[in-house]
Structure formats: C-alpha cells, structure tokens
Design a protein around this motif. Sequence first.
Motif, PDB file in Angstrom:
ATOM      1  N   ARG A  22       0.800  -1.222   0.000  1.00  0.00           N
ATOM      2  CA  ARG A  22       0.000   0.000   0.000  1.00  0.00           C
ATOM      3  C   ARG A  22       0.841   1.284   0.000  1.00  0.00           C
ATOM      4  NH1 ARG A  22      -0.276  -2.158   5.126  1.00  0.00           N
ATOM      5  NH2 ARG A  22       0.142  -0.765   6.897  1.00  0.00           N
ATOM      6  N   HIS A  23       1.939   1.301   0.751  1.00  0.00           N
ATOM      7  CA  HIS A  23       2.754   2.514   0.810  1.00  0.00           C
ATOM      8  C   HIS A  23       3.476   2.756  -0.514  1.00  0.00           C
ATOM      9  CE1 HIS A  23       2.622   1.164   5.150  1.00  0.00           C
ATOM     10  NE2 HIS A  23       2.019   2.338   5.168  1.00  0.00           N
ATOM     11  N   LEU A  93      -3.192   6.709  -0.008  1.00  0.00           N
ATOM     12  CA  LEU A  93      -3.092   5.741   1.083  1.00  0.00           C
ATOM     13  C   LEU A  93      -4.418   5.629   1.834  1.00  0.00           C
ATOM     14  CD1 LEU A  93      -1.277   3.793   2.591  1.00  0.00           C
ATOM     15  CD2 LEU A  93      -0.396   5.711   3.953  1.00  0.00           C
ATOM     16  N   TYR A  97      -7.081   2.292   2.276  1.00  0.00           N
ATOM     17  CA  TYR A  97      -7.706   1.810   3.513  1.00  0.00           C
ATOM     18  C   TYR A  97      -9.221   1.787   3.376  1.00  0.00           C
ATOM     19  CZ  TYR A  97      -3.503   1.671   6.414  1.00  0.00           C
ATOM     20  OH  TYR A  97      -2.286   1.339   6.965  1.00  0.00           O
ATOM     21  N   ASN A 102     -10.955  -1.058   5.687  1.00  0.00           N
ATOM     22  CA  ASN A 102     -10.275  -0.877   6.960  1.00  0.00           C
ATOM     23  C   ASN A 102     -10.829   0.286   7.777  1.00  0.00           C
ATOM     24  OD1 ASN A 102      -8.029  -1.978   4.916  1.00  0.00           O
ATOM     25  ND2 ASN A 102      -7.614  -2.758   6.966  1.00  0.00           N
ATOM     26  N   SER A 117      -1.444  15.628   5.395  1.00  0.00           N
ATOM     27  CA  SER A 117      -0.079  15.285   4.954  1.00  0.00           C
ATOM     28  C   SER A 117       0.712  16.540   4.613  1.00  0.00           C
ATOM     29  CB  SER A 117      -0.144  14.359   3.738  1.00  0.00           C
ATOM     30  OG  SER A 117      -0.767  13.135   4.050  1.00  0.00           O
ATOM     31  N   ILE A 163       3.013   9.435   4.592  1.00  0.00           N
ATOM     32  CA  ILE A 163       2.794   8.093   5.145  1.00  0.00           C
ATOM     33  C   ILE A 163       2.563   8.149   6.650  1.00  0.00           C
ATOM     34  CG2 ILE A 163       3.915   5.874   5.598  1.00  0.00           C
ATOM     35  CD1 ILE A 163       5.263   6.149   2.858  1.00  0.00           C
ATOM     36  N   THR A 166      -0.917   9.905   7.520  1.00  0.00           N
ATOM     37  CA  THR A 166      -2.094   9.131   7.130  1.00  0.00           C
ATOM     38  C   THR A 166      -2.250   7.879   7.981  1.00  0.00           C
ATOM     39  OG1 THR A 166      -1.843   9.945   4.865  1.00  0.00           O
ATOM     40  CG2 THR A 166      -3.285   8.050   5.193  1.00  0.00           C
ATOM     41  N   GLU A 167      -1.139   7.203   8.278  1.00  0.00           N
ATOM     42  CA  GLU A 167      -1.215   5.994   9.101  1.00  0.00           C
ATOM     43  C   GLU A 167      -1.784   6.295  10.489  1.00  0.00           C
ATOM     44  OE1 GLU A 167      -0.886   2.901   8.523  1.00  0.00           O
ATOM     45  OE2 GLU A 167       0.017   2.873   6.535  1.00  0.00           O
ATOM     46  N   VAL A 170      -5.617   7.456  10.107  1.00  0.00           N
ATOM     47  CA  VAL A 170      -6.548   6.363   9.847  1.00  0.00           C
ATOM     48  C   VAL A 170      -6.856   5.599  11.130  1.00  0.00           C
ATOM     49  CG1 VAL A 170      -6.773   4.107   8.715  1.00  0.00           C
ATOM     50  CG2 VAL A 170      -6.008   6.078   7.404  1.00  0.00           C
ATOM     51  N   ARG A 171      -5.824   5.341  11.915  1.00  0.00           N
ATOM     52  CA  ARG A 171      -6.025   4.587  13.157  1.00  0.00           C
ATOM     53  C   ARG A 171      -6.878   5.370  14.164  1.00  0.00           C
ATOM     54  NH1 ARG A 171      -2.183   2.575  10.475  1.00  0.00           N
ATOM     55  NH2 ARG A 171      -1.308   0.481  10.813  1.00  0.00           N
TER      56      ARG A 171
END
Length: 439
Positions: A22-23, A93, A97, A102, A117, A163, A166-167, A170-171
């Motif tokens: 994905r990345h 990204l 998800y 996700n 970002s 990255i 966004t990671e 999303v969480r």
Amino acid sequence: MSLTDKISAKLVPVAAKLNGQRHLTAIRDSFIVTMPLIMAASVFILLNALLFSNAAVNKIIDLSKLADLATMTNNATLGILAILVAYNIGINLATWYEANGNINSKAFTPNHAGGLSVCLMFLMMPIQTTVTLTSGKTAAVTGIYSQDLTSSSGLFLAMFAGILGTEIFVRLSKVEKLRIKMPDSVPPAVASTFNSLIPEVLVIIMVAIPIYLIKAFTGMSIPDIITIVIQTPLKGLVLSGVGMIVIQFISDTLWVFGLHGSSILSPITVAPQLESIQENMQAFAAHKTIPNIVNAPFLGSYGMLGGGGCVLALLIAIFLVSKRKEQKDIAKLAIGPSLFNIAEPVMFGLPVVMNPIFMIPTAIIPSINLSLAYMLTKIGILGKMVAISPWITPPVLQTWISTAGNIPATVFTILLLIMDILIYIPFVIASNKVNQSED
C-alpha cells in the motif's frame, strides 16, 4: 520443472507482493500524477535556454523579457512538486484503507488525509530559513519556506509526512469516541469534517511535540535527519553508475517474468531521479555546468528503445532474419506501439515473457546500453540530459529533445539501436530453430 519456472516460482510472488504494497503503491501513483507538470516545466526551460535567454537569438529579436515565463512555470510546477506529492500520498493511502474496508467510509474522507499530509510536511520544516539577498548577503528569515523543500529536493520529506500522517490519522479515525457525530440532516461533507476534527488535531499534536523536542535537543530539523539517513545514501545508489546498472538489471529481469519492473521499483528510484533532472534543468537554464548523468530521461533515452528490454531492436531483428510467419505477424502488430515505447504487445504477444530464448537479451541489453552511454557521457563525448520529454516520445527523437539537441548523443542512440539489433539476431535465429524442431 525448468530453470525458468523455478526462478519464476520464487521471484513472481515476492515482486507481486511489493507491487501491491500500500505505501509503495501510494507513492508510485502520486509521482504519476505529477508527470504532466514536470513536462510542462521542461518545455519552458528549454524555450528559455534556446530562445528567451539565447544571446544569438536576442540579437535578431529581443525575447529576453519572456525569460520570466520559464521562472513562473518552474515555480508553479517543479517548485511545488513535493507539496503535490505529499497531498496525493495522503489521498492514495487513505483511499486504499477505505477501499479495503479498513475504515468506515461514511465517517471518513481521503481529502482530509491529503490536507493533513501537507500540514505535517510544513510542520517538519525549519522555522527559520536562510536566504540570499540581492546584495549577495545571507539572512535568516521566518515565515518563508525554502523551495529546496517544496520542490523535488523535498520529495523524501513529502513521502515521510504523507505516510506517517495518514497511518496515524486512519487509526485514530477508527475510534468511535473521537468522532463528533452530527444529525443525519447535516451534509456529508460537513459531517466528515467534524468526524475528522479530533483525529486531525491529535495527529498534529503527536507529530509537533517530537519535532520540537528533536530540534531542541539535537539542533537538527527533520529534513536534516532525512537527508543524512535516507536521501543521501539512496541518491548515491540510484544515481551512481553501478547502482543504475544493478537497478536496471533487476527491473528488466522482473519484466521478462511478466512484471512491470520500472513501476515496481519507482518508489525508490523516482525521487532521486526527479531531483537529478531538476538540478540539470536549473543549471541548463542558468548556463552553468550540468551536474548529473543519471536520471529518468537518461534511462529512457538509452535503456528503453522501444520500451522495456529495448524491444524495438527485437522487432527489427525479426523482420530481418526470422522465417516464422507468426513472429512476423506479431512484429507487424507490435511495431507501432514500440515506436512509442509501449512494449506490452511484443512482451506478451511474441511472447518475450517466460520465453527462455528471448528472456536473456531482453534482460541484459538495456544494461549494456546504459553502461556504454554512462562511460561516454562521463568522459564528455555525449551531452547530459537537461529536459524531460514524454515517455511515449519515439527513440532517437527522445534523446534529441532530452539533451536539447545534442548531436553526438542523438547519433549514439542510433548506433545503440543498430548494436541491439545485432545482439538480438542470433536469438531470433535460435528461436526459429527451436520452433522448427518442435514442428
């Protein structure tokens, strides 16, 4: 099981997994979006060097005032390249998800990840920037961001910010308690904004505090750390003669197993190559010494004559020596696309992919071409690349455009094509013999 099948069984699953990571996919697709802008900048820089700032031309007709067009275009394209990449990485990204289930799409919009970002990218930049005044003196200023960090030189910073932000975003967006729920009557755009409000604020806080502490205790900014740890070593690998050949060989080896090698490797190669060609373009526009040999136009002009594996030479070799009707029929269909560097028709139609005879030259010829071109450019016989032409520009013409009309480089590309044809001919003859024995 043949040796080819054994290698394929080991190689293909790994490469396919990397291609779908994905990345890497988010980074690759973000670079693709910027290509038209880069080409637009290239056109104006060429016009500036060849016409607007050309002393010989200006003696006939004064076009010097138009030089500002090139500067304006450069600032609006290459000058903001990293910002665009950061934004698109966040969107790509987050979209991955969302598409893979996700995260609840009703309470989430990828555009928020893109904006976040960009925010984090600027958050990571130094508060003070050193600038050179018109008087020649330098001064430290605030509220100004260096174009070194918003252009191709800042691509690694953009990737890191995109990255990381966004990671985390999303969480946090998955946590129901962090959402501000709105009535159903509220428009979706407004509802998603309120759903993202707390997660976005938390991401900014979680990133800002460590950045502040790192600067306070080490005196280094995030771009400084990225340059030392990632950018300089990777640039040294990708842009060196040896590194270029190794990466090209891996790329073409993936190709002959049916995988788009350059696409798979692009997340690690594109950023250094873009920085390299931008430095060349700027030096060319300023009439200074061109600094770099290896970049995307160099690889395209010498290592992709007709597409991956330099397959235009294979098609010509088939026309010259093949006695197999089916090979010539396929070559007739594939010659048109190959003239515009589209290799898929011959790769999968002949086929070259998984073909024990054609796999060998297809994997090694581009590396041979690039090795010769690198050596001749290094000693000054061939001109360096100073512009980006569209990847579908036909061979030879692509070299002429990318080198701003350098005759030795253009002629050398023709000689490479002839050499490649001669290398392919024995393999075409061998394939005919194999087919005859099978008949």
